[in-house]
Design an enzyme around this catalytic site. Structure first.
Site, PDB file in Angstrom:
ATOM      1  CD  GLU A 166      -3.078   0.526   2.200  1.00 23.16           C
ATOM      2  OE1 GLU A 166      -3.255  -0.558   2.778  1.00 23.16           O
ATOM      3  OE2 GLU A 166      -3.553   1.596   2.588  1.00 23.16           O
TER       4      GLU A 166
ATOM      5  NE  ARG B  97      -9.878   0.107   9.209  1.00 25.63           N
ATOM      6  CZ  ARG B  97     -11.148  -0.126   8.849  1.00 25.63           C
ATOM      7  NH1 ARG B  97     -11.814  -1.164   9.352  1.00 25.63           N
ATOM      8  NH2 ARG B  97     -11.773   0.649   8.001  1.00 25.63           N
TER       9      ARG B  97
ATOM     10  CD  GLU C 181      -8.810  -4.728   5.383  1.00 19.69           C
ATOM     11  OE1 GLU C 181      -9.794  -4.031   5.068  1.00 19.69           O
ATOM     12  OE2 GLU C 181      -7.830  -4.270   5.977  1.00 19.69           O
TER      13      GLU C 181
END
Ligand code: MTE
Ligand code: QUE
Ligand code: MOS
Length: 767
Positions: free
Chosen positions: A240, A318, A721
């Site tokens: 990423e 998160r 995910e």
């Protein structure tokens, strides 16, 4: 089939992955499979051999004069910006003098072969003035050594609720990191273009960011850099942000030599020089009543970020968003720490911090159940969210739709939870050495980038005069089947076979300004953008046919690769050709942005997530209490993907995610030595799960009749995910087995990963 017997093409069918045959025959081309160009050069990067210090001498004479070497670069050779930090500064492409982790890039070599470049790198003579490194997460916590300031989420008054509770537990859970171990390592090939431009072929989840960073280091406008990604041999979050440096290195050489330059990391360099999943130290202080109902909780979640911020702010966020997992926390304070250490900068990894939060929630529930001598399933069910009164998260998002209660009930029945629980108790009573364990754990995972501006996507569709269709969008293919799903979505609009649709390589010159393919939102975002482009084109065709054949639009039907216009049937190719002859534009862009989301990080409240993806799993394990070895006997999973666009691909994602999570929680262990050098730098020392680690019985099913309550593409739900966290049932199952050794009198302080060594340590402490 419809009532009239017509076949409806598209969403909902288990089509084979667009590249499946090519994957198994070896015909699928990855970056390093491309034919080499005449005069091509190969780059290799030289890294630091200490974890923290100042470079005092950098002598690259022998490197420069080594056989086959054409060029050598350092920080001083970067014509534009040196710092390639993706969100915050702090990631110099090469060290400028300060070294902050073992393996940090200091220079790079371009040679006529990969092998000669590798050999030349070894000849560097570098002296350092060493500085004291911080290598341990605990030490960073104690020193308040951070890459970003701490952040808090809060609802109600946790301290007071805990003080007023009947019971209280204070505990700490260590959660390990994880190496991505994509089969294709980091790889980029850069081809210089006219007028100083660069064409970058790279294995990245984030073509636009690579474009931006290559243009930054070369001081070029973004318009002169094109990035192309056909597929990755796995990304898992590791490509990423951390695919970009290797494109930048190759681009600098390409700019200096005007030759094509490839930069492909060896497995060892890849493991040493790129970040991993963040390991965490999770502390909790929880108050609860006699039934195990949580009244208040205070979490401190500390993630080891390594030497720079990278994506750690959003990753620790998160984790904080997910430390409730599926449970209502009436009063909660959640502190998140972004700890700095002199190690490689940790990065996105499937779940993006979520798993480290979810496992904390499950550890809390297990410990509550243990203390109250209740079955953990009972305590889990008691604490679940509902949509009536226990429906507000600790970041103040209201939960309107919650399929977990139904999933847990169904799984409890279909897996025979209670009769197997009884059977395990009987087995353990007569088995002194082998002990079995069982656990059922839910997963609730928020879908959307928590950084709002990333929740957008674009697409571009061309219809050709022979009826074939080309689709392009901003998402990247890493094995998850995104291109297949997008083809199905477009096929369903025109009711043509997916055989007539090709989804082409992701390119920044076709669809610009794209978000990374991440946060499981590839299909949600790009599928919807492609659907919007297809709708525009379909309407143009309808308008044209309606006028030409003097037929109301309602009488025009797209079916079986044909278009019925009143009582005539035209092939789709005839329609596109006739439209072209009539000068109708057959190309359109499409755009999508996720509605309804807004989040204010200052007040830590809002709706960061469009919806939640849910699932649950039950795992039964057997542990050999003499050796610490274990085996997964059976796992049952029910997972909610809404209306599945492709059930076969979704089940593949669930199985793969579960096994990858199992690796994280059981066999994969990262080890550094006292100097901060990674010891587990290859497959010989780092053990990922093998086929033999698959549970003997593995039942995976999709929750039926559960369209997404939000208007996502075909009412589907993201799947990439969330299933990774289903593996937590195996970890809890191991803990359950250990607890049975002394008839549940000592709580097993098992950490993750539960390697045989960790299991033995847990068995032998305090007994
Ligand atoms: N599946 C395969 N085969 N390979 C991968 O690299 N990455 C995962 C998941 N599934 C991955 C995968 C991660 S980290 C994410 S965010 C999603 O796929 C991204 O793709 P999607 O958004 O299209 O689901
Ligand atoms: C989940 C994710 C990501 C995320 C937030 C999530 C992610 C990602 C970023 C991010 C954040 C800020 C930026 C940026 C990216 O946030 O993958 O470029 O400026 O890259 O909840 O997966
Ligand atoms: Mo996935 S960790 O969001 O690339």
């Amino acid at each position: 089939m419809t009532k009239t017997g017509e076949v409806i093409i598209g969403a909902g069918q288990s089509l084979i992955h667009e590249s499946a045959a090519k994957h198994v025959t070896g015909e699928a081309t990855y970056i390093d499979d491309q034919p080499t160009y005449h005069g091509q050069l190969f780059a290799c990067v030289g890294g630091s051999t200490i974890a923290h210090g100042e470079i005092t001498t950098l002598n690259l004479e022998a490197v420069r004069s080594a056989l086959g070497v054409v060029d050598v670069i350092t920080a001083q050779s970067v014509p534009g910006k040196l710092d390639i930090g993706p969100v915050f500064p702090g990631d110099p492409l090469f060290s400028e003098g300060l070294v902050e982790y073992w393996g940090q890039p200091i220079f790079a070599v371009a040679a006529i072969s990969h092998e000669l470049a590798k050999k030349a790198v070894q000849l560097a003579k570098i002296d350092y003035k060493p500085l004291e490194p911080v290598l341990d997460l605990n030490e960073a916590i104690n020193q308040e050594f951070y890459v970003r300031p701490p952040h808090r989420m809060q609802r109600g008054n946790a301290e007071q609720a805990i003080d007023n509770s009947v019971h209280r537990i204070q505990s700490t859970l260590l959660v390990g990191g994880q190496e991505h171990f994509y089969l294709e390592g980091q790889a980029s090939t850069v081809v210089p273009q006219e007028d100083g431009g660069m064409l970058v072929y790279t294995s990245t989840q984030n073509p636009t960011e690579t474009q931006k960073l290559v243009s930054d280091v070369l001081n070029l406008p973004m318009s002169k850099v094109d990035v192309v990604t056909r597929r990755m041999g796995g990304g898992f979050g590791g490509k990423e942000t951390q695919a970009a440096p290797w494109s930048c290195v190759a681009a600098i050489f390409a700019n200096r030599t005007r030759k094509v330059v490839a930069c492909r990391l060896s497995r060892r360099d890849d493991m040493v020089m790129t970040g991993k999943r963040h390991n965490f130290i999770n502390q909790y202080d929880v108050g609860f009543d006699d039934d195990g109902m949580i009244s208040g909780i205070h979490y401190t979640l500390a993630g080891q970020c390594g030497y720079s911020p990278d994506l750690s702010d959003a990753i620790v966020d998160r984790a904080m968003f997910h430390c409730d997992n599926a449970y209502y926390l009436p009063h909660a304070t959640v502190d998140g720490l972004r700890c700095k250490t002199h190690t490689v900068s940790n990065t996105a990894f499937r779940g993006f911090g979520g798993p480290q939060g979810v496992i904390a929630a499950e550890a809390v529930i297990d410990e509550i159940a243990f203390k109250l001598k209740k079955d953990p399933l009972e305590v889990r069910k008691r604490n679940l969210y509902n949509t009536i009164d226990r429906n507000i998260t600790h970041y103040h998002q209201k939960i309107d739709s919650f399929s977990i209660s139904a999933i847990v009930d169904q799984l409890e029945k279909e897996s025979d939870y209670w009769s197997r629980r009884k059977g395990i108790q009987e087995f353990n009573a007569q088995s002194p050495i082998l002990k079995k364990g069982l656990a059922l754990t839910p997963v609730k995972f928020g879908i959307s980038f928590t950084v709002s501006h990333l929740n957008q996507a674009g697409a571009l569709i061309h219809l050709y005069t022979d009826g074939s269709i080309q689709v392009n969008h901003g998402g990247t293919e890493m094995g998850q089947g995104l291109m297949t799903k997008v083809a199905q979505i477009v096929a369903s609009q025109f009711q043509v076979s997916t055989d007539s649709i090709i989804v082409t390589a992701t390119r920044t010159d076709k669809v610009p300004n794209t978000s990374p393919t991440a946060a499981s939102s590839g299909t949600d975002l790009n599928g919807m953008a492609a659907l919007n482009a297809a709708r525009v084109l379909k309407q143009r065709l309808i308008d044209f046919l309606s006028e030409k054949y003097n037929t109301p639009a309602e009488h025009i039907r797209f079916r079986n690769g044909n278009v019925k216009v009143a009582d005539q049937t035209l092939s789709f190719a005839q329609v596109t050709n006739e439209a072209w002859l009539a000068r109708v534009s057959l190309s359109s862009t499409g755009f999508y942005k996720t509605p309804k989301i807004h989040y204010d990080r200052e007040t830590a409240s809002g709706n960061p997530f469009y919806y939640f993806a849910n699932g649950a799993s039950v795992s039964e394990v057997v542990v050999d209490t003499l050796t610490g070895e274990y085996k997964l006997l059976r796992t049952d999973i029910i997972h909610d993907v809404g209306n599945s666009i492709n059930p076969a691909l979704d089940i593949g994602q669930i199985e793969g995610g579960f096994i990858q999570g199992l690796g994280w929680l059981t066999c994969e262990e990262l080890k550094w030595n006292d100097e901060g050098r990674l010891l587990t730098d290859g497959p010989a020392t780092y053990k990922i799960p093998a086929i033999s680690d698959t549970p003997e019985i593995f039942n995976v099913s999709l929750l039926q009749n559960s369209p997404n309550s939000e208007a996502t593409v075909f009412r589907s739900k993201a799947v990439g995910e969330p299933p990774l966290m289903l593996a937590i049932s195996a970890w809890c199952g191991i803990r359950d087995a250990i607890a049975s050794i002394d008839g549940r009198t000592t709580f097993p302080q098992l950490n993750a990963p539960a390697t045989p060594e960790e299991i033995l340590k847990t068995i032998h402490c305090d007994r």
